[in-house]
Design a protein around this motif. Structure first.
Motif, PDB file in Angstrom:
ATOM      1  N   ALA A  68      -8.150   9.802 -18.317  1.00  0.00           N
ATOM      2  CA  ALA A  68      -8.008  11.121 -17.694  1.00  0.00           C
ATOM      3  C   ALA A  68      -6.541  11.502 -17.547  1.00  0.00           C
ATOM      4  CB  ALA A  68      -8.695  11.133 -16.331  1.00  0.00           C
ATOM      5  N   ASP A  69      -5.703  10.520 -17.181  1.00  0.00           N
ATOM      6  CA  ASP A  69      -4.264  10.807 -17.070  1.00  0.00           C
ATOM      7  C   ASP A  69      -3.676  11.197 -18.409  1.00  0.00           C
ATOM      8  OD1 ASP A  69      -4.278  10.253 -14.383  1.00  0.00           O
ATOM      9  OD2 ASP A  69      -3.862   8.120 -14.688  1.00  0.00           O
ATOM     10  N   LEU A  70      -4.122  10.523 -19.469  1.00  0.00           N
ATOM     11  CA  LEU A  70      -3.614  10.858 -20.796  1.00  0.00           C
ATOM     12  C   LEU A  70      -3.976  12.275 -21.179  1.00  0.00           C
ATOM     13  CD1 LEU A  70      -2.253  10.042 -23.408  1.00  0.00           C
ATOM     14  CD2 LEU A  70      -4.450   9.173 -24.210  1.00  0.00           C
ATOM     15  N   LEU A  71      -5.203  12.658 -20.866  1.00  0.00           N
ATOM     16  CA  LEU A  71      -5.621  14.020 -21.185  1.00  0.00           C
ATOM     17  C   LEU A  71      -4.758  15.047 -20.473  1.00  0.00           C
ATOM     18  CD1 LEU A  71      -9.502  13.623 -21.101  1.00  0.00           C
ATOM     19  CD2 LEU A  71      -8.129  14.221 -23.073  1.00  0.00           C
ATOM     20  N   LYS A  72      -4.354  14.724 -19.253  1.00  0.00           N
ATOM     21  CA  LYS A  72      -3.524  15.661 -18.497  1.00  0.00           C
ATOM     22  C   LYS A  72      -2.077  15.648 -18.980  1.00  0.00           C
ATOM     23  CE  LYS A  72      -6.318  15.196 -14.312  1.00  0.00           C
ATOM     24  NZ  LYS A  72      -6.331  14.757 -12.897  1.00  0.00           N
ATOM     25  N   SER A  73      -1.614  14.475 -19.441  1.00  0.00           N
ATOM     26  CA  SER A  73      -0.202  14.332 -19.793  1.00  0.00           C
ATOM     27  C   SER A  73       0.126  14.935 -21.137  1.00  0.00           C
ATOM     28  CB  SER A  73       0.192  12.855 -19.788  1.00  0.00           C
ATOM     29  OG  SER A  73      -0.532  12.161 -20.788  1.00  0.00           O
ATOM     30  N   VAL A  74      -0.784  14.780 -22.142  1.00  0.00           N
ATOM     31  CA  VAL A  74      -0.522  15.359 -23.449  1.00  0.00           C
ATOM     32  C   VAL A  74      -0.610  16.866 -23.336  1.00  0.00           C
ATOM     33  CG1 VAL A  74      -1.320  15.525 -25.829  1.00  0.00           C
ATOM     34  CG2 VAL A  74      -1.368  13.336 -24.649  1.00  0.00           C
ATOM     35  N   PRO A  75       0.455  17.629 -23.721  1.00  0.00           N
ATOM     36  CA  PRO A  75       0.529  19.053 -23.439  1.00  0.00           C
ATOM     37  C   PRO A  75      -0.440  19.887 -24.250  1.00  0.00           C
ATOM     38  CG  PRO A  75       2.388  18.381 -24.780  1.00  0.00           C
ATOM     39  CD  PRO A  75       1.670  17.151 -24.410  1.00  0.00           C
ATOM     40  N   VAL A  76      -1.097  19.335 -25.256  1.00  0.00           N
ATOM     41  CA  VAL A  76      -1.987  20.116 -26.099  1.00  0.00           C
ATOM     42  C   VAL A  76      -3.393  19.586 -25.978  1.00  0.00           C
ATOM     43  CG1 VAL A  76      -2.512  20.853 -28.440  1.00  0.00           C
ATOM     44  CG2 VAL A  76      -0.145  20.642 -27.706  1.00  0.00           C
ATOM     45  N   GLY A  77      -4.314  20.423 -25.525  1.00  0.00           N
ATOM     46  CA  GLY A  77      -5.712  20.080 -25.486  1.00  0.00           C
ATOM     47  C   GLY A  77      -6.459  20.770 -26.617  1.00  0.00           C
ATOM     48  N   ARG A  78      -7.780  20.595 -26.592  1.00  0.00           N
ATOM     49  CA  ARG A  78      -8.590  21.193 -27.642  1.00  0.00           C
ATOM     50  C   ARG A  78      -8.481  22.709 -27.643  1.00  0.00           C
ATOM     51  NH1 ARG A  78      -9.966  19.626 -32.323  1.00  0.00           N
ATOM     52  NH2 ARG A  78      -9.374  21.719 -32.909  1.00  0.00           N
ATOM     53  N   SER A  79      -8.444  23.296 -26.447  1.00  0.00           N
ATOM     54  CA  SER A  79      -8.364  24.755 -26.371  1.00  0.00           C
ATOM     55  C   SER A  79      -7.042  25.275 -26.927  1.00  0.00           C
ATOM     56  CB  SER A  79      -8.545  25.215 -24.920  1.00  0.00           C
ATOM     57  OG  SER A  79      -7.562  24.623 -24.092  1.00  0.00           O
ATOM     58  N   GLU A  80      -5.955  24.524 -26.696  1.00  0.00           N
ATOM     59  CA  GLU A  80      -4.667  24.981 -27.226  1.00  0.00           C
ATOM     60  C   GLU A  80      -4.607  24.811 -28.739  1.00  0.00           C
ATOM     61  OE1 GLU A  80       0.100  24.215 -26.621  1.00  0.00           O
ATOM     62  OE2 GLU A  80      -1.280  24.069 -24.935  1.00  0.00           O
ATOM     63  N   LEU A  81      -5.218  23.766 -29.267  1.00  0.00           N
ATOM     64  CA  LEU A  81      -5.283  23.623 -30.715  1.00  0.00           C
ATOM     65  C   LEU A  81      -6.053  24.780 -31.346  1.00  0.00           C
ATOM     66  CD1 LEU A  81      -5.866  19.800 -31.305  1.00  0.00           C
ATOM     67  CD2 LEU A  81      -3.884  21.145 -31.969  1.00  0.00           C
ATOM     68  N   ASP A  82      -7.141  25.185 -30.685  1.00  0.00           N
ATOM     69  CA  ASP A  82      -7.884  26.347 -31.181  1.00  0.00           C
ATOM     70  C   ASP A  82      -7.016  27.606 -31.135  1.00  0.00           C
ATOM     71  OD1 ASP A  82     -10.096  24.789 -31.615  1.00  0.00           O
ATOM     72  OD2 ASP A  82     -10.971  25.194 -29.645  1.00  0.00           O
ATOM     73  N   THR A  83      -6.179  27.701 -30.103  1.00  0.00           N
ATOM     74  CA  THR A  83      -5.265  28.843 -30.006  1.00  0.00           C
ATOM     75  C   THR A  83      -4.246  28.818 -31.130  1.00  0.00           C
ATOM     76  OG1 THR A  83      -5.501  28.887 -27.603  1.00  0.00           O
ATOM     77  CG2 THR A  83      -3.587  30.003 -28.538  1.00  0.00           C
ATOM     78  N   VAL A  84      -3.737  27.637 -31.461  1.00  0.00           N
ATOM     79  CA  VAL A  84      -2.784  27.511 -32.558  1.00  0.00           C
ATOM     80  C   VAL A  84      -3.431  27.909 -33.883  1.00  0.00           C
ATOM     81  CG1 VAL A  84      -1.469  25.829 -33.908  1.00  0.00           C
ATOM     82  CG2 VAL A  84      -1.341  25.797 -31.424  1.00  0.00           C
ATOM     83  N   ILE A  85      -4.691  27.506 -34.069  1.00  0.00           N
ATOM     84  CA  ILE A  85      -5.412  27.917 -35.279  1.00  0.00           C
ATOM     85  C   ILE A  85      -5.521  29.425 -35.347  1.00  0.00           C
ATOM     86  CG2 ILE A  85      -7.641  27.829 -36.459  1.00  0.00           C
ATOM     87  CD1 ILE A  85      -8.007  25.018 -35.380  1.00  0.00           C
ATOM     88  N   ASP A  86      -5.870  30.043 -34.217  1.00  0.00           N
ATOM     89  CA  ASP A  86      -6.022  31.508 -34.190  1.00  0.00           C
ATOM     90  C   ASP A  86      -4.694  32.217 -34.391  1.00  0.00           C
ATOM     91  OD1 ASP A  86      -8.703  31.162 -33.753  1.00  0.00           O
ATOM     92  OD2 ASP A  86      -8.561  31.335 -31.566  1.00  0.00           O
TER      93      ASP A  86
END
Length: 408
Positions: free
Chosen positions: A180-198
């Protein structure tokens, strides 16, 4: 035997249209040029140093971004590349903290795909996963804000310290870190990757990258099954090639110049006038009031005019103004004028706008990048040397012509 750097003649990089260059690569008409081929850009001003923000104004990372935004209109390339390098660094640090053995190998996408499934919280529901795929305007704003922070004016280099882009990395204890800490620490989540694709990858998107269709489709397909940076590495390498072979060359081509187009034109015209005046002096002394009326040593009267004239011409052709370099100053570069908040409404008269950009009327700025100052001084020194050689050759040409009084 290699000549000293100050003797190596500096040649202004050839201009390349980035859209034409990218389209030729996308259609297979040409391949990506190898690094450093056919370009005389000094190593201290190379692209890698600019991207690492190790250069100062007017060759800083922010200056490069402003050039891409207002002059070349291809700022999306730098935005995507800086975002990718930030993501790659943060992702690697996150994996290093929890141990690579828990998340698969970083060498290929297929293995990282299975590791991504372990990064999801165990209590995740299908509804939550579906919500992550929904476009979120707030995520898009945060993504653009993070990119802007990497290349903002606040990261400009100072003369007393080195600066580099602030990479958003994790500060967690590797002994106590959890999934859970790793998920919070890495600045890019799945939603942001989708934003980058868009934002960058989809055809017709707001900041669509000019990349081959096959590369685009492969990257989108890989990102749908993995969030590993390797999925975007081919795209980042392609964008880096465009930045290196087109944008950076054109940026240095303009950035080396220390005067506006109007100032350079005036200085070059002055050089042409001086050169012509040297020939007028030669012929007026050789044929007036009659041929043989003056001694051949009066040819040397034209030497200073030829020397100064050709020096100004050679300096102007490479974008430098000798008079500005006398005071280690420069005029604002084209992209810097878009940042000028002090300017009032532009004058309606064309002649007034042109005069305001001349050296004597325009504001002067200091060249902070010491390696750029050295290059500009080298250009002027070589121009003065070229002018001296031209003037000496002209003197030796005319001094032996049979239009002078015989003194020997």
């Amino acid at each position: 035997m290699r000549l000293p750097s100050w003797l190596t003649w500096y040649k202004k990089p050839e201009y390349r249209d980035i859209r034409e260059y990218a389209d030729n690569i996308n259609t297979g008409k040409r391949s990506m040029s190898p690094a450093g081929r056919g370009c005389s850009i000094p190593s201290r001003l190379r692209l890698d140093r600019i991207l690492e923000n190790k250069t100062c104004s007017p060759m800083s990372l922010y200056d490069f971004y402003m050039y891409l935004k207002y002059i070349e209109f291809s700022s999306e390339n730098l935005e995507f590349y800086m975002w990718y390098k930030n993501y790659e660094s943060a992702y690697a640090k996150g994996l290093a903290m929890v141990g690579e053995k828990n998340y698969g190998s970083m060498d290929n996408i297929s293995e990282s795909s299975s590791s991504d499934s372990t990064l999801k919280p165990q209590n995740a529901t299908p509804e939550a996963e579906e919500d992550d795929e929904v476009d979120d305007p707030e995520v898009a704003k945060e993504t653009l804000a993070r990119i802007s922070q990497l290349i903002s004016v606040d990261a400009l280099c100072s003369s007393k310290s080195k600066c580099s882009p602030a990479v958003n990395q994790c500060n967690l204890d590797p002994n106590t870190v959890s999934t859970a800490d790793l998920l919070k620490s890495v600045p890019v989540g799945r939603s942001e990757l989708d934003t980058v694709i868009d934002l960058f990858l989809l055809p017709g998107s707001e900041k669509e990258l000019n990349i081959p269709p096959s590369l685009r489709q492969q990257a989108i397909a890989d990102l749908h099954v993995s969030s590993h940076p390797a999925a975007l590495k081919p795209v980042a390498d392609h964008i880096y090639g465009l930045l290196r072979n087109c944008s950076h060359r054109n940026f240095v081509r303009l950035g080396v110049g220390n005067g506006t187009f109007e100032t350079i034109c005036v200085a070059t015209m002055l050089g042409i006038v001086c050169t012509i005046a040297g020939f007028i002096v030669i012929f007026s002394r050789g044929f007036a009031p009659y041929r043989g009326a003056h001694t051949r040593w009066e040819v040397f009267a034209a030497w200073p005019l030829w020397w100064l004239g050709l020096s100004l011409i050679l300096s102007g052709l490479r974008g430098s103004c000798f008079f500005l370099l006398l005071f280690s100053r420069r005029q604002p570069l084209p992209w810097e004028r878009f940042d000028d908040t002090k300017s009032s409404e532009p004058s309606k008269w064309l002649i007034v706008r042109l005069l305001s950009r001349l050296m004597i009327f325009d504001r002067k700025m200091r060249v902070k990048e010491k390696h750029l100052r050295r290059l500009q001084q080298k250009i002027v020194a070589q121009s003065l040397l070229g002018g001296a050689l031209f003037a000496t050759a002209g003197v030796f040409l005319f001094i032996f012509l049979p239009m002078w009084q015989e003194t020997i």
